[in-house]
Every structure is written in C-alpha cells, then in structure tokens.
Design a protein around this motif. Structure first.
Motif, mmCIF file in Angstrom:
data_model
loop_
_atom_site.group_PDB
_atom_site.id
_atom_site.type_symbol
_atom_site.label_atom_id
_atom_site.label_comp_id
_atom_site.label_asym_id
_atom_site.label_seq_id
_atom_site.Cartn_x
_atom_site.Cartn_y
_atom_site.Cartn_z
ATOM 1 N N GLU A 99 0.821 -1.210 0.000
ATOM 2 C CA GLU A 99 0.000 0.000 0.000
ATOM 3 C C GLU A 99 0.857 1.262 0.000
ATOM 4 N N GLU A 100 2.181 1.075 0.008
ATOM 5 C CA GLU A 100 3.057 2.236 0.123
ATOM 6 C C GLU A 100 3.829 2.484 -1.164
ATOM 7 N N TYR A 101 4.368 3.695 -1.269
ATOM 8 C CA TYR A 101 5.232 4.011 -2.398
ATOM 9 C C TYR A 101 6.680 4.056 -1.910
ATOM 10 N N VAL A 102 7.537 3.278 -2.526
ATOM 11 C CA VAL A 102 8.900 3.107 -2.034
ATOM 12 C C VAL A 102 9.902 3.642 -3.055
ATOM 13 N N ALA A 103 10.850 4.427 -2.571
ATOM 14 C CA ALA A 103 11.923 4.910 -3.437
ATOM 15 C C ALA A 103 13.017 3.848 -3.516
ATOM 16 N N PRO A 104 13.752 3.805 -4.615
ATOM 17 C CA PRO A 104 14.830 2.822 -4.705
ATOM 18 C C PRO A 104 15.916 3.105 -3.678
ATOM 19 N N SER A 105 16.388 2.038 -3.014
ATOM 20 C CA SER A 105 17.496 2.200 -2.066
ATOM 21 C C SER A 105 18.227 0.877 -1.980
ATOM 22 N N PRO A 106 19.501 0.905 -1.648
ATOM 23 C CA PRO A 106 20.239 -0.351 -1.510
ATOM 24 C C PRO A 106 19.596 -1.275 -0.480
ATOM 25 N N GLU A 107 19.148 -0.706 0.631
ATOM 26 C CA GLU A 107 18.553 -1.537 1.678
ATOM 27 C C GLU A 107 17.299 -2.231 1.169
ATOM 28 N N GLY A 108 16.461 -1.454 0.458
ATOM 29 C CA GLY A 108 15.227 -2.012 -0.091
ATOM 30 C C GLY A 108 15.513 -3.146 -1.052
ATOM 31 N N ALA A 109 16.564 -2.982 -1.846
ATOM 32 C CA ALA A 109 16.925 -4.010 -2.818
ATOM 33 C C ALA A 109 17.389 -5.277 -2.104
ATOM 34 N N ALA A 110 18.265 -5.092 -1.095
ATOM 35 C CA ALA A 110 18.785 -6.245 -0.358
ATOM 36 C C ALA A 110 17.651 -6.975 0.343
ATOM 37 N N LYS A 111 16.707 -6.196 0.836
ATOM 38 C CA LYS A 111 15.582 -6.796 1.539
ATOM 39 C C LYS A 111 14.766 -7.673 0.593
ATOM 40 N N THR A 112 14.524 -7.196 -0.617
ATOM 41 C CA THR A 112 13.769 -7.982 -1.594
ATOM 42 C C THR A 112 14.452 -9.322 -1.843
ATOM 43 N N VAL A 113 15.780 -9.284 -1.988
ATOM 44 C CA VAL A 113 16.505 -10.537 -2.211
ATOM 45 C C VAL A 113 16.343 -11.454 -1.006
#
Lengths: 365, 351, 322
Positions: A257-271
């Motif tokens: 439900e949120e809008y997320v900006a690209p970030s290294p942490e966000g990317a690592a979390k997805t993995v």
C-alpha cells in the motif's frame, strides 16, 4: 642506394626495437616482480567474464583483490551473461558473472564441466530506478500498472488521470511522455520487464527478455545513454541502474500500500525475502526475485547478478584463486567496496552468511 | 529572325563582355551579412539568420550578374557561390569536431595517462591508456605486415605481369569491390574464421589485424598500382636493354622509383583503419593490462577503449575517452607527417 | 641507381640468364599468388560468413526476438534502416564533398587549400565512436528545432509530408543519423575526388579557359568528364562506409522496428551493422549465428551495389572511348 641505407638501418633498428620491447610494460604493472613473495599472496592469472552489469563492481573487487595479492591478475571480460555462462561451461573461463541463473537445461552441461556441483551465488544487487525529467515535479508515485502503460505507449501525457490520481499534490504539466528504453540487449531490461510482467500482468503482456519488447519510444545505448537521454529531454521517463542516474528524480514504486523509493537496503531486503529455487544443489543459490512482495521497505525493481564457479577444480591454484576471490567478494569488505564504488546494495546479513559458507567450500580435487 | 537583324547583332557584338565590378561579391556579401544581422536583431534565430543571409547572397549575386553579364556569367557566379557555400557548410561541423576533441582531450594528457594502463591495485589509483596505445600500434602493425606485401605484390602483378588479361581484370574489379566492404563485415569474417578454428571463446590481437588488413589491402593495391603506372616505361626499357631480368628491374628500378608514393599510400591506408572500432570489438576484445602478444589474449585498442569509457558514462571515464581520441588523432597526424617526409626523401632524384 | 647495371656486367651471360629465368619465375609467381590471395580473401569472407551464419537463417522464432518471427522479418527492417540512413547520408555528403574537393583543387588559393586538405585527411582517421559521441550528445540536441520545423512546414504537404511525421523529441532520428553519417563519409569522398580533380590535365583546363569558358564551364567540361570514374568510385566507397558504419548509428539512432516513411520518427529500424553492435553485448550462441547471417546479407548487398556501380562506370567509360 636507398635500399642499402634501409638495410644498414634495419639491424640496429631491430636491436633497438627488441630492447624497447623488453622494457615496454606499463609503469603501473611491475607490481608482480617487486614484492611477489608476499606470504599469503595468490598468484597467476584468473579468467572470468560475463555480465556487463557487474562491470563497475568487478572493477572494485578486482582492484582491491589485486592489491592484496600482488602476484595475481584478474581478467573480467564483458561478454554478456549468456556468453559468460557459455564460456564458463566450455572451460574458457574459471568463473562467470551472470544476471540470470543457469536454466535447468543448461545445468547439465555446467555440472559436467565441473565434474560435480556448481557454485552459484548472488553477489551483486542493484536497484533499477525509474527516473524521470518533468519540470517542477520532484516526487512521483506510480504503481506497476501505470509504469507498464507508460512504457507500452498507452499513457502518453503527463497529465493523464492514472498518474494524477496517484499524485494529488503534484502539478502535472500538459506534456507528452517520452519513454526511454535501452537500445542494446541488457539484463537491466530483462529485470525491469520481469517486474512489469509479474507485478502488472494485465497491463504488460510481454515476456521478460533482454531486448525491449515495445517498438516506439526513445531508445539509447547503455545505462549512460539512457541517463543522458532522460536528462536531455523534457517529459522523459526511463529505467536505469539507480546508482548511475546522477541528479535525476526517481519514481516511488508502489509496494503493497506504500510508495517506495529505490534504495540499496530495499533491494537487499527484496533478495532476502525472495524464495530460493527448489530442487538444486546446496551450493546453487538461484533466487526467484519476488516482484510482488508486500514486505515493508522492500524495493522489488532490482537487478540480481550471480557469480558462478565450480565446487571442485582439477587444478589447485585455480581453485585457490577462485575461492580467494569469491570469498573476498561476498565478504563484508568486498560488498562494501562495491557499494562505495559501484553503488550496489550489500547482501543482507542472512544472505551473506549463507553465501560465505558456500564459497568457503570451493576446493581442488 | 531576319538576316538583316542577324548581321546587325553580329556587328554589335563587343569584344569584351560587360562584367560586374571586381568588388561585386564583396559588396553583395556585406549586404547579405547586414541583412542576416538585421534578422538576428529582429529576433530570427542565429541559424535561421545565417541560412537566410546565405540564400540572399546566392540569389542576389547571380541575379545581378544575369542582368549585366548574361546567363553564362550568372551560372558561373551561382556555382562558385554554391561550391564555396558547400565548403562552408561542410567545414563547420568538421572543424567543430576536431576542436571538441582537442579542447576536451588535450587537457587530460600527462605522463601518467601515457605510461599507465587500466590495471589497478588501489581503487583511487590513477589510470592511463598505455595498454590501448600499445594495442592499437601492434594490431595496426600486424595489419600492415599482412596487407603491405600482399597489396604491393598484387599491384605489381596487375601492372607488370597481368596487363589486361582476364585474371588481372577480375582482380582489379574485386579490389574495387573490396574497398566497399563494411568494416563490421571484416570483423565478422575474422570472428567467424578464428572462432571456427580455435573455438568459440577465442580472442586475440591478430584476429583484429586480419580484419583490418582486409580493409587495408584494397587501398594499398590502388595506391601502389597508381604509383607503378607513373614510373616511365623508358626506365624499364633501359634496364631490359642492359640485360637486367624483369624481376630485378622491378625490385631495383621500378619499386625504388615508386617508393615514396607507395609509402604515402600505405600510411593513408593505416590512418583509415587505425580508428576502426567495430571489427576489433568483435575479435580483439578488451583488457585492463598491456598485452604484448598479438597471438594470445584480449588486446585493448584506443577506439574500443573510447567506446567502453563512453558507455560507462561517468565524468572521469568521459575525460579518458576524449584524451584517448586526442592521442589517436595525434598518432595519425604524426604518421601523415612521417609519410610526407619519407615520401620527400625517397622521391626519385630529378635531373 | 647504377647497381643493377654493374652486377649484370659482372656476371657471365649464360649464368645470368639461367638465374634470371628462375628468379623471374619465382617473382612472377609471388606476384600472382598475392593477386590470388585477394581473390581468396573475398571468397573467404563469403565462405566463412556462410558457414558461421548458415544456421542463423532458420532459428526458432524466439531467437529473432520480440519483433520478428523469421529471419526475413528480422532482416528486412534492418536492411531498410541501413539503406534509408545511407541514402540520406549520400544525398547530403556527395554535393558537399564535391564542393570541398573543387574548392581545394580549383577554387581556393594554395595557402587555404593545403591546410584544409590536411585537416580533412586527419578527419578520415577520427574514430567513428567520436562522431557518435558528437552526434548523439551534441548534434542531436541542436537539431530538435529543425525536426519540429520540418514537421510543421513540410508535414502537411501530400506525399513529401509522409517523410516528416511526428518529430523525435530528442532529435535522434534517421535523419540525424544520416547527417552524422554524411559528415563521417565526407572526408573519404573528398580525399578521393580531390585527387582525381587535381589530376585533370592542365592543358585541357587551359584550353577551355582560352576558348572563353567561365570557371564553372571549365570545371563542367574538362574536370568532371575526366574525373567521372573516380567520382563514382568515391561515392561508392562513401556508400560502402555508410552502409557498414556501425558505431555512429549505434549511438545516435533511437531504435524501433516499425516501418514507416517518417524519417524524423521517434524510433526507426536501425542498420544491420549497428544492430550487430547493439546485440553483440548480450549475445547467445544462437543470436551470434543470426547476427553473422545478417552480416552476410550486408556483405552481399554492398557487393551488389559496388558491382552495379562498377558496371555503370565501365559502360560509360567504354562509351566515351568510342
């Protein structure tokens, strides 16, 4: 007479040339002979290649690792992922970098090449930013379906209702949208279209692939070309490695439900939250990136690139070199080097420890 | 027309046609520039003003000339104007390009840039393009070693032996066709040839040399052919009359006489291929380190390095790309100068 | 150069003859062999491209990517893109190149001509990548207003208007690619035509001038007929360059696969050579075969174009000889 003078000049000329050639290395390449005897230093030449996405990260890793092992030189050829895997299988390379993991049908040949299991570990994670250039708009929230329709040429103006609905605060101009995509085949396109296909299957009817599937819209060569093109063109929107986009604004992508900006942490979390492909060897950590994750803070438009090697090598030195290099890459230090230099995301701690354990198992027969 | 009128006109033909004053082009030029300047002040864009000014010049001068000098004079004025205009149009982008390379590239050149390679052991270590300079020189040298003997000997065959027979005609024709081979096709040929023989992962400098020599050979043949044909037959006949065998005549008399021209042709051929990117991208690859071995391993050349640095796109990479382009142009400039000097030294002594 | 004479005098006649016979045979053989190497090289280009590319003609549909299902569907837009860009380049470059060549050979004073000729020789060596950089990131932007102007003013005209449809917002159209190509092939066409122009016999020129010809009439009546074959060669060489030019088109053109008449479109089919460079970076073995096959098509096309051009030149020369 003329010929004779040439002949007379030839002998000393050749001698001078030979002398020149013997002292002809680049000034920065004499490291090996100076202090080649350092105790823990690996030596020889390690050949790898593949993914072009890893270019900068590999440069960082190579440089640091060569600094630690003055007798060792590492080549990383930018062959593209497919050819990198192919040349690894044909034994032309000791290791490969690839943006997509070995397909099941390729795995057989790879195992045969290694005479056993292959090591396949995530090593390079980067966020793909959807960057835009719209005058007086700094933040933009979009969901996958809207992004898909923009790149498919279905939404053509920035004041379209679908965009306006998600951005009530922004003053969207009456301006044509110029979607920018990669002209060359690339893993970035494949991952971006994979995201669109999984997260917005109704709006994006195309298969994820290296070439961009829609004809029309602007295209440019390479990440740098796309970034420059977006910067040059008012109304442009495109996708590129987030760390390379300079001062372009990034779209916040809808996750849950949120809008997320690209970030290294966000990317690592997805993995970290993505499932590992079942039915493979323990040393083969192929990840199916979960593009539809609703995990808080995760950013699913990412490129995940792997390192591939054999679990066992015939040759002791080759095994030592690959093992040493891989251990360095997946170590905290190696990941930090790449994050600094190439702007990639560090592996999440749980992923990192798992991968470090696998890499430590590389050995000679 | 009646006869009388004809006679009359004939009588009245003046010996000298009326001509515009010598300053005419200058006057019209000033007017055209003033006109363009006026438009610029009135708010037409720079490019638009220049274009309109130029068109005004091209219209006014011939029309004036048509009134005074007649149709032939007007045509001449118009064509002269058009030729100089085309010259102007073409030179602007070419000079802007050279200027851009020099202004952006010259500043990047220093000792480190010339003597270091891309090989690094620390992340912030300075880098240079030494490895690419060596790669460019070696691969081009390889190409020259392959194509100069083949090209020169083929030209000798065409001029001295084959004169007009079927094979010679076929070769002349195919050499002409060969000049039109796209460089990427030459690259694909080398790629196909070497990967079929040595396996799919093969990269080496010599592959690049083979591809480039395919592009060089026709230029060398054409240049040599022209030069050999310029050697006067008297020289050959004098040698034959003294009993000199034909091959010796060619080696000792004909070739030295034509040497200057051949060398110039070869350097021109080299400067045409030294900036090739595509074929080398396919077969010679790229590496960080200096590779002295033409026959093994990837070899970076300056054009490939420029291409790669441009794709990286960050500011330091771009500076390196312009610096490398500058070096390439300097290399070509030196080659051209050398060719001229050598040409002068070996030019047949007159008198 | 007295050396050969001295040697011949020294040698006894018979011995010299025998040795000369062998030497001549070897030398003539070598020369012949070199000629044959050229034949073999051309044949080799065809054979090796055919071997490597043969399987590229009949790959499964997915190899040809999202826009085509068969080799023909893949290569035809590329061929059209190749020829569109090259023809635009020729239309622009040829008159300009002849103009420069004439200025250098006949119009300008020597102190202008010599340095200009030198600069143009240098430009032949500027790597195409640099033209690409310049075209994609400098020229294209400058040409955006021209695209808009063309669309607004020529767009409504029937037929011709089809060429100037919706303009490219970044200026990176086939037209721009053609212009960059034109600038790239200018030096080579100029270099060759300048050579042949300056070789016009002085006597012909002076005769024309003495008969009262204006300078242009002199050029038209003595220089052009004399240089015709060389001019055609130069244009053909330029066309060959344009057809095969890779990097500039790769970097300048915004790529798409839809065929249209619009030469200022947002995306247009790229050229065969540029396509090879774009696809080569993420190659698979199958795709490589396809790319080599497209290279073979390009080779045959350039061969054909050159063949026709030579034939035309040969015919006109024969007619003139009569």
């Amino acid at each position: 007479m003329n010929l004779k003078s040439i002949r007379n000049a030839a002998v000393p000329g050749i001698a001078a040339l030979a002398l020149l050639m013997s002292a002809c290395g680049a000034s920065n390449e004499d490291g090996g002979s100076d202090n080649g005897g350092s105790e823990s230093g690996l030596s020889g030449n390690l050949k790898g290649g593949g993914s072009t996405a890893q270019e900068k990260a590999q440069e960082a890793w190579k440089t640091a690792f060569q600094g630690k092992n003055s007798g060792l030189t590492i080549d990383y050829a930018l062959l593209g992922s497919t050819d990198g895997r192919g040349q690894f299988v044909s034994k032309a390379l000791s290791f490969a970098g690839t943006d997509s993991y070995f397909k099941d049908e390729e795995l057989e040949a790879a195992k045969e090449r290694c005479g056993g299991a292959i090591v396949e570990v995530p090593a390079y994670i980067s966020s793909i930013a959807v960057a835009f250039n719209v005058p007086d708009v700094d933040t933009l929230n979009l969901d996958a379906a809207t992004i898909a329709q923009i790149f498919d040429g279905k939404i053509t103006n920035w004041n379209d209702k679908a965009i306006a609905d998600q951005n009530p605060d922004a003053t969207l101009p009456d301006l044509k949208i110029a979607p920018v995509h990669r002209a060359d085949d690339s893993g970035t396109t494949k991952n971006f279209t994979d995201y669109l296909a999984k997260a917005a299957p109704d709006a994006w009817p195309y298969e994820p692939a290296d070439p961009f599937p829609v004809s029309g819209g602007l295209s440019a060569e390479g990440t740098s070309g796309v970034v420059k093109q977006i910067g040059d063109t008012e109304g442009a929107i495109g996708y590129a490695d987030a760390s390379q986009t300079g001062d372009l604004n990034h779209v916040n992508v809808k996750v849950g439900e949120e809008y997320v900006a690209p970030s290294p942490e966000g990317a690592a979390k997805t993995v970290a939250v993505s499932p590992v492909v079942e039915g493979r060897d323990d040393s083969d950590v192929a990840v199916d990136v979960d593009r539809t994750t609703t995990e808080a803070g995760a950013y699913p438009v990412i490129l995940l690139s792997y390192l591939v090697a054999c679990e066992t090598y015939e040759d002791q030195a080759e095994a030592d070199n690959v093992k040493g290099y891989f251990e360095f890459i997946v170590s905290d230090e190696g990941q930090a080097e790449a994050a600094d230099f190439a702007g990639s995301a560090k592996l999440a701690p749980e992923t990192a420890s798992k991968v470090q354990e696998i890499v430590a198992g590389i050995s000679a027969k | 027309m009646t006869t009388l009128e004809e006679v009359q006109t004939r009588v009245h033909v003046p010996l000298v046609q009326p001509r515009l004053p010598r300053q005419a082009p200058g006057i019209v030029g000033v007017i055209a520039i003033a006109f363009g300047g006026l438009l610029l002040v009135l708010g037409t864009g720079l490019v638009g003003s220049v274009i309109i000014g130029a068109i005004a010049f091209l219209v006014v001068l011939p029309v004036w000339s048509l009134v005074i000098e007649g149709r032939r004079g007007a045509t001449d004025r118009l064509m002269t104007g058009l030729i100089w205009t085309s010259f102007g149009i073409a030179v602007v982008p070419l000079v802007s390009l050279i200027w851009r390379v020099i202004s952006k590239g010259a500043g990047r050149i220093d000792g480190t840039f010339l003597s270091y390679s891309f090989f690094k052991t620390q992340i912030d270590q300075p880098v240079g393009v030494y490895h690419a300079i060596i790669g460019t020189l070696l691969i081009t040298l390889g190409a020259a070693i392959i194509s100069v003997p083949v090209g020169v000997m083929a030209a000798i065959y065409l001029v001295e032996y084959g004169k007009g027979n079927k094979l010679a005609k076929a070769i002349t024709f195919l050499v002409d066709v060969m000049t039109g081979i796209p460089s990427i096709v030459a690259g694909l040929f080398a790629f196909a040839l070497f990967t079929l023989i040595f396996g799919p992962a093969y990269v080496s400098g010599i592959g690049g040399s083979v591809a480039l020599s395919l592009l060089m050979i026709p230029i060398v043949v054409r240049a040599t052919e022209e030069m050999l044909m310029l050697v006067p037959d008297d020289l050959r006949e004098a040698a034959y009359a003294l009993g000199t065998p034909k091959w010796k005549t060619i080696v000792r008399i004909v070739l030295p006489t034509a040497l200057g021209g051949i060398l110039t042709g070869v350097t021109l051929a080299i400067s045409r291929v030294i900036g090739e990117t595509a074929p080398l991208l396919l077969i010679a690859g790229a590496t960080d380190r200096t590779n002295m071995n033409l026959f093994d391993g990837a070899m970076t050349t300056l054009p490939v390095l420029i291409y790669g640095q441009n794709l990286r796109g960050d500011a330091p990479a771009e500076a390196i790309a312009w610096g490398a382009a500058f070096i390439l142009i300097v290399i070509v400039m030196v080659l051209n100068l050398a060719a001229r000097i050598i040409g002068k030294i070996f030019a047949p002594k007159k008198g | 150069m007295t050396a050969p004479t001295a040697e011949v005098e020294d040698a006894s006649a018979n011995w010299a003859k025998a040795r000369a016979g062998v030497g001549d045979k070897i030398f003539a053989g070598t020369a012949l062999a070199a000629g044959c190497v050229i034949l073999a090289a051309l044949a080799g280009v065809f054979i090796f491209l055919a071997i490597k590319g043969a399987s590229g003609f009949t790959k499964p549909a997915e190899v040809y990517g999202p826009h085509a299902e068969s080799f023909l569907g893949y290569v035809v837009p590329l061929l059209i893109g190749t020829f569109t860009a090259s023809i635009i380049a020729l239309i622009i470059a040829v008159p300009l190149a002849f103009g420069i060549a004439l200025v250098i050979s006949h119009y300008a004073p020597r102190w202008v001509a010599a340095p200009v000729a030198y600069v143009i020789d240098l430009l032949a060596a500027v790597p195409s990548v640099v033209y690409g950089l310049w075209g994609a990131f400098f020229l294209a932007k400058q040409l955006v207003p021209m695209h808009v102007w063309l669309h607004e003013n020529l767009g409504p005209i029937p037929l011709v208007g089809n060429l100037f449809g919706e303009p490219n917002p970044a200026g990176r159209s086939v037209l721009t690619a053609g212009i960059v190509l034109a600038i790239m092939i200018l030096p080579i066409i100029t270099a060759i035509t300048r050579e042949v122009f300056s070789r016009t016999p002085r006597l012909h020129e002076e005769a024309a001038l003495a008969l009262g010809a204006t300078r242009w009439e002199m050029v038209r009546m003595t220089v052009f007929p004399y240089a015709r074959s060389g001019m055609v060669s130069a244009v053909m060489l330029g066309l060959g360059r344009a057809l095969g030019e890779t990097m500039a088109v790769t970097m300048v053109l915004s790529v798409g696969f839809d065929l249209s008449w619009n030469i200022i479109a947002t995306s247009s089919p790229t050229s065969i050579a540029a396509n090879i460079a774009l696809k080569y970076k993420e190659r698979s073995a199958d795709l490589l075969n396809v790319l080599v096959a497209t290279g073979l098509v390009l080779f045959l096309m350039t061969f054909l174009v050159n063949f026709i051009a030579r034939w035309i030149v040969g015919r006109s020369e024969r007619r003139m000889a009569r």
